[in-house]
Design a protein around this motif. Structure first.
Motif, short mmCIF file in Angstrom:
data_model
loop_
_atom_site.label_atom_id
_atom_site.label_comp_id
_atom_site.label_asym_id
_atom_site.label_seq_id
_atom_site.Cartn_x
_atom_site.Cartn_y
_atom_site.Cartn_z
N LYS A 146 4.70 -4.11 2.02
CA LYS A 146 5.11 -2.88 3.20
C LYS A 146 6.17 -3.81 4.06
O LYS A 146 7.16 -3.28 4.74
CB LYS A 146 3.98 -2.38 3.87
N GLU A 147 5.67 -4.99 4.27
CA GLU A 147 6.36 -5.91 5.38
C GLU A 147 7.73 -6.22 4.84
O GLU A 147 8.69 -6.67 5.35
CB GLU A 147 5.34 -7.14 5.60
N LYS A 148 7.85 -6.33 3.28
CA LYS A 148 9.09 -6.48 2.61
C LYS A 148 10.00 -5.47 2.60
O LYS A 148 11.18 -5.37 1.89
CB LYS A 148 8.91 -7.21 1.26
N GLY A 149 9.55 -4.34 3.10
CA GLY A 149 10.27 -2.98 3.06
C GLY A 149 9.97 -2.06 1.91
O GLY A 149 10.62 -1.01 1.91
N TRP A 150 8.76 -2.32 1.28
CA TRP A 150 8.39 -1.32 0.36
C TRP A 150 7.42 -0.65 0.84
O TRP A 150 6.31 -1.02 0.97
CB TRP A 150 7.85 -1.90 -0.89
N ARG A 151 7.91 0.81 1.23
CA ARG A 151 6.72 1.73 1.92
C ARG A 151 6.32 2.58 0.77
O ARG A 151 6.45 3.75 0.71
CB ARG A 151 7.47 2.39 2.84
N ARG A 152 5.20 1.99 0.27
CA ARG A 152 4.49 3.23 -0.84
C ARG A 152 3.20 2.96 -0.39
O ARG A 152 2.43 1.87 -0.42
CB ARG A 152 4.83 2.38 -2.29
N MET A 153 2.55 4.12 -0.56
CA MET A 153 1.00 4.33 -0.46
C MET A 153 0.34 4.62 -1.87
O MET A 153 1.12 5.15 -2.73
CB MET A 153 0.57 5.33 0.51
N MET A 154 -0.63 4.30 -2.13
CA MET A 154 -1.48 4.57 -3.22
C MET A 154 -3.08 4.91 -2.94
O MET A 154 -3.79 4.32 -2.22
CB MET A 154 -1.60 3.33 -4.09
N THR A 155 -3.28 6.42 -3.74
CA THR A 155 -4.64 6.43 -3.53
C THR A 155 -5.43 5.69 -4.73
O THR A 155 -4.87 5.78 -5.67
CB THR A 155 -4.82 8.08 -3.65
N ALA A 156 -6.58 5.41 -4.44
CA ALA A 156 -7.42 4.85 -5.66
C ALA A 156 -8.68 4.94 -5.59
O ALA A 156 -9.23 5.27 -4.45
CB ALA A 156 -6.89 3.33 -5.50
#
Length: 206
Positions: A146-156
């Motif tokens: 996320k700090e690198k610009g990848w704004r992805r969430m994951m339920t697990a």
């Protein structure tokens, strides 16, 4: 009619998922421009198809048996690439670990996060410290992305099962509550384990 016949053949190829088809040169007019666009699109679709095959091979090929327990999993993606993932691993002599999750969105970004989850599970095979620790590690990697610009969430969810006693430990990160069905197949119990999705917040998500 020759250009129209070729374009029709191209449409049929897409419908049958034959992404290896390429149209010949159809001239320097609108038909030729459409053929060039078609061929460029088919290259992208073919690459996605290959990536989908690779992604499919990241999933376990055989379902495990552990004591009285049997594990079955199946994923049917909406597109060539998805963000759904499940895996399992042995824990000691009589234990089994199960991990599954769903990355928000589809396509290449979701598939890359899924590959990250595979790496986390592979690492856990040798140094598993419990379901919570596994989700914490996955959460840390997603926050770093996320700090690198990848704004992805994951339920697990991660489950540790004792195959002899039937006891289990569960950590949840935004997934639906698991359901335990009684031996009589009538009693149903929800395991209400609350938790935030991975990559959403910096605080503990489970």
């Amino acid at each position: 009619l020759f250009p129209l016949q070729k374009l029709y053949a191209g449409a049929e190829a897409i419908r049958s998922r034959n992404f290896a088809l390429r149209l010949p040169f159809l001239g320097r007019d609108e038909f030729g421009e459409m053929a060039e666009i078609f061929n460029t699109t088919m290259v992208d679709l073919e690459e996605l198809q290959v990536a989908g095959v690779i992604q499919e091979h990241l999933l376990p090929r055989q379902m495990p048996e552990c004591g009285r327990f049997r594990v079955f999993g199946r994923i049917v993606s909406m597109g060539e690439l998805g963000g759904d993932y499940f895996d399992y691993f042995r824990v000691g002599d009589n234990g089994l670990g199960v991990f599954f999750g769903d990355v928000a969105g589809h396509g290449i970004p979701a598939a890359l996060v899924m590959s990250m989850a595979k790496a986390v599970v592979a690492d856990a095979r040798s140094q598993f410290a419990g379901p919570s620790a596994m989700l914490q590690r996955a959460n840390g990697i997603l926050l770093h992305l996320k700090e690198k610009g990848w704004r992805r969430m994951m339920t697990a969810q991660c489950l540790e099962l004792d195959c002899e006693t039937g006891k289990f430990r569960l950590a949840n990160a935004g997934q639906c509550f698991p359901v335990v069905i009684g031996e009589d197949r009538e009693g149903v119990t929800y395991v209400k384990a609350f938790g935030m999705p991975l990559g959403n917040v910096t605080r503990k998500p489970y």
